[in-house]
Motif scaffolding. Sequence first.
Motif, PDB file in Angstrom:
ATOM      1  N   VAL A  46      -9.292   5.754  32.971  1.00 42.36           N
ATOM      2  CA  VAL A  46      -8.594   5.220  31.802  1.00 42.36           C
ATOM      3  C   VAL A  46      -9.199   5.803  30.523  1.00 42.36           C
ATOM      4  CG1 VAL A  46      -8.197   3.120  30.453  1.00 42.36           C
ATOM      5  CG2 VAL A  46      -7.838   3.113  32.932  1.00 42.36           C
ATOM      6  N   LEU A  47     -10.529   5.838  30.482  1.00 39.26           N
ATOM      7  CA  LEU A  47     -11.196   6.361  29.281  1.00 39.26           C
ATOM      8  C   LEU A  47     -10.796   7.814  29.020  1.00 39.26           C
ATOM      9  CD1 LEU A  47     -13.254   5.772  27.059  1.00 39.26           C
ATOM     10  CD2 LEU A  47     -15.031   6.614  28.577  1.00 39.26           C
ATOM     11  N   ASP A  48     -10.809   8.636  30.079  1.00 41.86           N
ATOM     12  CA  ASP A  48     -10.450  10.042  29.889  1.00 41.86           C
ATOM     13  C   ASP A  48      -8.975  10.203  29.551  1.00 41.86           C
ATOM     14  OD1 ASP A  48     -12.974  10.970  30.241  1.00 41.86           O
ATOM     15  OD2 ASP A  48     -12.771  11.295  32.400  1.00 41.86           O
ATOM     16  N   ASN A  49      -8.142   9.328  30.122  1.00 44.40           N
ATOM     17  CA  ASN A  49      -6.731   9.347  29.750  1.00 44.40           C
ATOM     18  C   ASN A  49      -6.559   9.058  28.268  1.00 44.40           C
ATOM     19  OD1 ASN A  49      -4.357   9.718  31.651  1.00 44.40           O
ATOM     20  ND2 ASN A  49      -5.778   8.574  32.959  1.00 44.40           N
ATOM     21  N   LEU A  50      -7.297   8.069  27.780  1.00 43.84           N
ATOM     22  CA  LEU A  50      -7.187   7.709  26.364  1.00 43.84           C
ATOM     23  C   LEU A  50      -7.625   8.878  25.479  1.00 43.84           C
ATOM     24  CD1 LEU A  50      -8.544   4.039  26.304  1.00 43.84           C
ATOM     25  CD2 LEU A  50      -6.181   4.792  26.182  1.00 43.84           C
ATOM     26  N   GLU A  70     -15.912   7.477  21.762  1.00 40.39           N
ATOM     27  CA  GLU A  70     -16.287   6.391  20.856  1.00 40.39           C
ATOM     28  C   GLU A  70     -15.030   5.750  20.259  1.00 40.39           C
ATOM     29  OE1 GLU A  70     -18.825   6.112  16.756  1.00 40.39           O
ATOM     30  OE2 GLU A  70     -19.378   7.653  18.214  1.00 40.39           O
ATOM     31  N   ARG A  71     -14.109   6.625  19.834  1.00 38.56           N
ATOM     32  CA  ARG A  71     -12.880   6.123  19.230  1.00 38.56           C
ATOM     33  C   ARG A  71     -12.033   5.369  20.266  1.00 38.56           C
ATOM     34  NH1 ARG A  71      -9.772  10.246  15.416  1.00 38.56           N
ATOM     35  NH2 ARG A  71      -7.697   9.348  15.497  1.00 38.56           N
ATOM     36  N   ALA A  72     -11.997   5.905  21.499  1.00 35.94           N
ATOM     37  CA  ALA A  72     -11.217   5.260  22.552  1.00 35.94           C
ATOM     38  C   ALA A  72     -11.782   3.880  22.882  1.00 35.94           C
ATOM     39  CB  ALA A  72     -11.198   6.148  23.795  1.00 35.94           C
ATOM     40  N   ARG A  73     -13.113   3.789  22.945  1.00 37.21           N
ATOM     41  CA  ARG A  73     -13.743   2.493  23.244  1.00 37.21           C
ATOM     42  C   ARG A  73     -13.409   1.480  22.157  1.00 37.21           C
ATOM     43  NH1 ARG A  73     -17.397   3.243  27.410  1.00 37.21           N
ATOM     44  NH2 ARG A  73     -18.140   5.381  27.518  1.00 37.21           N
ATOM     45  N   ALA A  74     -13.429   1.937  20.906  1.00 40.34           N
ATOM     46  CA  ALA A  74     -13.133   1.034  19.803  1.00 40.34           C
ATOM     47  C   ALA A  74     -11.693   0.537  19.876  1.00 40.34           C
ATOM     48  CB  ALA A  74     -13.384   1.750  18.474  1.00 40.34           C
ATOM     49  N   ALA A  75     -10.774   1.439  20.267  1.00 42.77           N
ATOM     50  CA  ALA A  75      -9.349   1.077  20.297  1.00 42.77           C
ATOM     51  C   ALA A  75      -9.003   0.250  21.528  1.00 42.77           C
ATOM     52  CB  ALA A  75      -8.498   2.329  20.247  1.00 42.77           C
ATOM     53  N   THR A 107     -10.997  -2.856  27.627  1.00 46.07           N
ATOM     54  CA  THR A 107     -12.414  -2.522  27.769  1.00 46.07           C
ATOM     55  C   THR A 107     -12.922  -2.640  29.202  1.00 46.07           C
ATOM     56  OG1 THR A 107     -12.666  -3.268  25.517  1.00 46.07           O
ATOM     57  CG2 THR A 107     -14.682  -2.922  26.768  1.00 46.07           C
ATOM     58  N   PRO A 108     -12.587  -3.710  29.967  1.00 38.75           N
ATOM     59  CA  PRO A 108     -13.117  -3.771  31.339  1.00 38.75           C
ATOM     60  C   PRO A 108     -12.485  -2.746  32.275  1.00 38.75           C
ATOM     61  CG  PRO A 108     -11.931  -5.792  30.755  1.00 38.75           C
ATOM     62  CD  PRO A 108     -11.821  -4.884  29.592  1.00 38.75           C
ATOM     63  N   LEU A 109     -11.425  -2.076  31.845  1.00 36.89           N
ATOM     64  CA  LEU A 109     -10.701  -1.169  32.752  1.00 36.89           C
ATOM     65  C   LEU A 109     -11.054   0.297  32.541  1.00 36.89           C
ATOM     66  CD1 LEU A 109      -7.134  -2.702  32.274  1.00 36.89           C
ATOM     67  CD2 LEU A 109      -8.848  -3.366  33.935  1.00 36.89           C
ATOM     68  N   LEU A 110     -11.937   0.574  31.595  1.00 34.76           N
ATOM     69  CA  LEU A 110     -12.110   1.963  31.141  1.00 34.76           C
ATOM     70  C   LEU A 110     -12.492   2.933  32.248  1.00 34.76           C
ATOM     71  CD1 LEU A 110     -13.753   1.516  27.639  1.00 34.76           C
ATOM     72  CD2 LEU A 110     -11.483   2.385  28.176  1.00 34.76           C
ATOM     73  N   GLN A 111     -13.245   2.471  33.259  1.00 36.07           N
ATOM     74  CA  GLN A 111     -13.699   3.397  34.301  1.00 36.07           C
ATOM     75  C   GLN A 111     -12.721   3.504  35.468  1.00 36.07           C
ATOM     76  OE1 GLN A 111     -15.968   5.405  33.544  1.00 36.07           O
ATOM     77  NE2 GLN A 111     -16.360   4.253  31.668  1.00 36.07           N
ATOM     78  N   ARG A 112     -11.651   2.702  35.421  1.00 35.19           N
ATOM     79  CA  ARG A 112     -10.732   2.726  36.560  1.00 35.19           C
ATOM     80  C   ARG A 112      -9.782   3.911  36.485  1.00 35.19           C
ATOM     81  NH1 ARG A 112      -8.644  -3.143  37.493  1.00 35.19           N
ATOM     82  NH2 ARG A 112     -10.578  -4.314  37.294  1.00 35.19           N
ATOM     83  N   ARG A 113      -9.151   4.175  37.640  1.00 35.50           N
ATOM     84  CA  ARG A 113      -8.115   5.200  37.685  1.00 35.50           C
ATOM     85  C   ARG A 113      -6.758   4.513  37.564  1.00 35.50           C
ATOM     86  NH1 ARG A 113     -10.312  10.412  38.434  1.00 35.50           N
ATOM     87  NH2 ARG A 113     -12.468   9.884  38.703  1.00 35.50           N
ATOM     88  N   PRO A 114      -5.737   5.261  37.097  1.00 32.31           N
ATOM     89  CA  PRO A 114      -4.423   4.638  36.905  1.00 32.31           C
ATOM     90  C   PRO A 114      -3.900   3.904  38.126  1.00 32.31           C
ATOM     91  CG  PRO A 114      -4.443   6.786  35.883  1.00 32.31           C
ATOM     92  CD  PRO A 114      -5.777   6.630  36.561  1.00 32.31           C
ATOM     93  N   ARG A 115      -4.159   4.450  39.350  1.00 29.49           N
ATOM     94  CA  ARG A 115      -3.562   3.792  40.518  1.00 29.49           C
ATOM     95  C   ARG A 115      -4.226   2.462  40.835  1.00 29.49           C
ATOM     96  NH1 ARG A 115      -5.936   7.759  44.522  1.00 29.49           N
ATOM     97  NH2 ARG A 115      -7.990   6.911  44.835  1.00 29.49           N
ATOM     98  N   VAL A 148      -2.418   0.981  28.619  1.00 31.94           N
ATOM     99  CA  VAL A 148      -3.183   2.227  28.480  1.00 31.94           C
ATOM    100  C   VAL A 148      -2.326   3.282  27.783  1.00 31.94           C
ATOM    101  CG1 VAL A 148      -4.306   4.114  29.719  1.00 31.94           C
ATOM    102  CG2 VAL A 148      -4.600   1.766  30.498  1.00 31.94           C
ATOM    103  N   ALA A 149      -1.072   3.420  28.239  1.00 30.89           N
ATOM    104  CA  ALA A 149      -0.197   4.438  27.653  1.00 30.89           C
ATOM    105  C   ALA A 149       0.035   4.161  26.170  1.00 30.89           C
ATOM    106  CB  ALA A 149       1.133   4.480  28.404  1.00 30.89           C
ATOM    107  N   LEU A 150       0.196   2.898  25.841  1.00 29.19           N
ATOM    108  CA  LEU A 150       0.451   2.531  24.441  1.00 29.19           C
ATOM    109  C   LEU A 150      -0.778   2.806  23.578  1.00 29.19           C
ATOM    110  CD1 LEU A 150       2.487   1.186  22.530  1.00 29.19           C
ATOM    111  CD2 LEU A 150       1.501  -1.018  23.146  1.00 29.19           C
ATOM    112  N   THR A 151      -1.946   2.427  24.098  1.00 29.76           N
ATOM    113  CA  THR A 151      -3.178   2.669  23.347  1.00 29.76           C
ATOM    114  C   THR A 151      -3.399   4.160  23.156  1.00 29.76           C
ATOM    115  OG1 THR A 151      -4.073   0.679  24.357  1.00 29.76           O
ATOM    116  CG2 THR A 151      -5.637   2.132  23.270  1.00 29.76           C
ATOM    117  N   ARG A 152      -3.138   4.933  24.216  1.00 31.13           N
ATOM    118  CA  ARG A 152      -3.329   6.377  24.122  1.00 31.13           C
ATOM    119  C   ARG A 152      -2.402   6.980  23.060  1.00 31.13           C
ATOM    120  NH1 ARG A 152      -2.007  10.112  29.218  1.00 31.13           N
ATOM    121  NH2 ARG A 152       0.024   9.192  28.868  1.00 31.13           N
ATOM    122  N   ALA A 153      -1.145   6.506  23.054  1.00 32.76           N
ATOM    123  CA  ALA A 153      -0.187   7.067  22.104  1.00 32.76           C
ATOM    124  C   ALA A 153      -0.633   6.806  20.664  1.00 32.76           C
ATOM    125  CB  ALA A 153       1.198   6.482  22.353  1.00 32.76           C
TER     126      ALA A 153
END
Lengths: 291, 370
Positions: free
Chosen positions: B90-94, B110-115, B122-130, B140-145
């Motif tokens: 999730v973090l790398d996707n963001l 740093e910016r992704a963690r803040a957003a 925040t608890p999902l950052l290390q997970r994979r999309p599946r 995740v998609a909305l935050t990334r956009a």
Amino acid sequence: MRRLRALLRDWHWSLPGFALLGLLVGLPALMALPLAFSHFDGLHAPRFAGLTNLARVGADPLFWTALGNSLKVALWSVPLRLLLALGLALLLHRPRRGAGLLRAAALAPSVTPDIAWALLWLWILNPLYGPVAWLLSGFGIAPDIWLTDPAAARRVLALISLWLIGELVVVLIAARKEIPQELYDLCAVEGASAWTVFRRLTLPMLMPVLLLLACRDAALSFQTSFLPALIITKGGPQYGTLLLPVYVYQNGFEYLRFGYAAALALAMFAVTLLMIAVQLFWLRRWTRRGA
Amino acid sequence: MLELDQVSVALDGRPVLHGVSLRVAAGERVVIAGPSGSGKSTLLRAVAGLVPLAAGRLRLDGRELGSLPPGQRDVAMMFQSYALFPHLSVLDNLCFGLTARGMAREDAQERARAAAGTLDLTPLLQRRPRELSGGERQRVALTRALLREPKALLLDEPLSSLDTQLRVRARAEIVKAHAASRAAMLLVTHDQSEAMSLADRLGVLHEGRLLQLAPPRTVYAEPANLFVARFLGHPAMNTLEVQVGLDGALWWGSTRLAARLATAVAEPGRRLVLGLRPEQLALPGSRWDSGDPQAAEITAVVESVEPAGEQQIVWLNAAGQRLAARAEPELRLVVGVSLPLRLALSRACWFDPDTGEALRPAAGAGEAMA
């Protein structure tokens, strides 16, 4: 009974395939097994030999030469084949004018009889009247080293193996088409460069397939290199292209030592198994780390 | 401000959008609704630069977009499938958009963690999309956009793969995430309730043409034409073919609905389509009858009743025509009973039967036509 039924339910479509495989590959392989433990020249009745043949394999310097040669050829051919197939797949996966023709062209050598293209290569590489010699002479390069130097001859065999990448291209085109277009659209909107898209999207998404193909290709390279090594270089020069299957063939069908040939084939089988096991281990590790 | 001026798009030589013009101010939410095949996704892809314009102009904060590649337009897009990279956390996707543009990995993270905190990622950052649920993927998609702070945010059916309960929550999350940015937001959807609830202004797209663009309340109350009238609202608007008599009375077949009409559309002899929302048909004894000053009464037979929780939808048959009415759930109705139905004519919509266009000049339709 229930487990058997479940097994049948899941696999019954593959039964005809398994039957053919068993009949044409499994059965002869099994029949070769007792041969490895006997002396047989095709003229007299086979005599039991115990472990003599297998012991001779270990002590035979030519066996180790052949094994080394086979591995050296594979070391060149497998990465080169994958790289070329990947490049072609990425060029040809998109439906555009002429792509169908080019895809067919990439597959064509794989459906041509081996002997036909091996003879064709013999002509292409001929140092006196072949087109390669003619081309090189245009640059002032003497054309006679590639089949007379053992290492160069092995590299020529690896180059010739690039001829048969049709299947790899087909598999990689299919794998590339599996990657959703929206991921590429996202990359475009996010302003990723072509190199970034390849490195961070295409390559990682294709990696499991690429590793599996590398595995398969390495195992198969022992077999696919047999014919060009037999026809084009005949194992020479100085045993430089004496590959394992060529040595098996010579022992069996030229020296009529069928028992020893079977023992050599058994050793080749063991080496192949070992290679697959090592690669599967790495593949598992890699995909688990990636998952 | 995102400006579309007479934008036309053709795909494989087939025209998909015909001269669409609209403006989305910074921080504004414009929702374009339409049935599938109306060209909604193509509209977004044209703004993003994924399909070329056949004609028209695109501007974002005064900057001409038409000739720029997608990556230089300063727009972000959230795709229907969410387009999350399955092999990245999730973090790398963001971070993807930021690092792809050359930002250092640490700064991007740093910016992704803040957003990530805004939508509880925040608890999902290390997970994979599946390993995420549909709703989590959507967040995740909305935050990334929005992470790149784009000037325009494009959302393609962002809620279509969520179940009904999650949708309501996800709508609120879209509003919340967008409110923190100043991006001009353009969202397309086929879901009318999603469109009504998310839009500052709502547009209806049909066969590549923008039929109306106005605040949702206006589009609902004063639809620009029969298509818009029937597309929005469930059940759809009731339409009756009526005619103004030579004496100025309004006739529906042989039934006289009103002696005189108080609207300007009533030239003697003119044929009209009368449009009435289900809540503008009053059943006898219903507390929801608002007592229209210009009510017409017709006789109708109750055909069926659909309980819908906070309301019931009553299907009636009047002289062979099916009508839908709304009533409070407590109202007792018996199927097959004939009853007097009151039509609230003063709140009705009027349409030209030949063109389908609304006859009362509808406010807000101006921009779509301009």
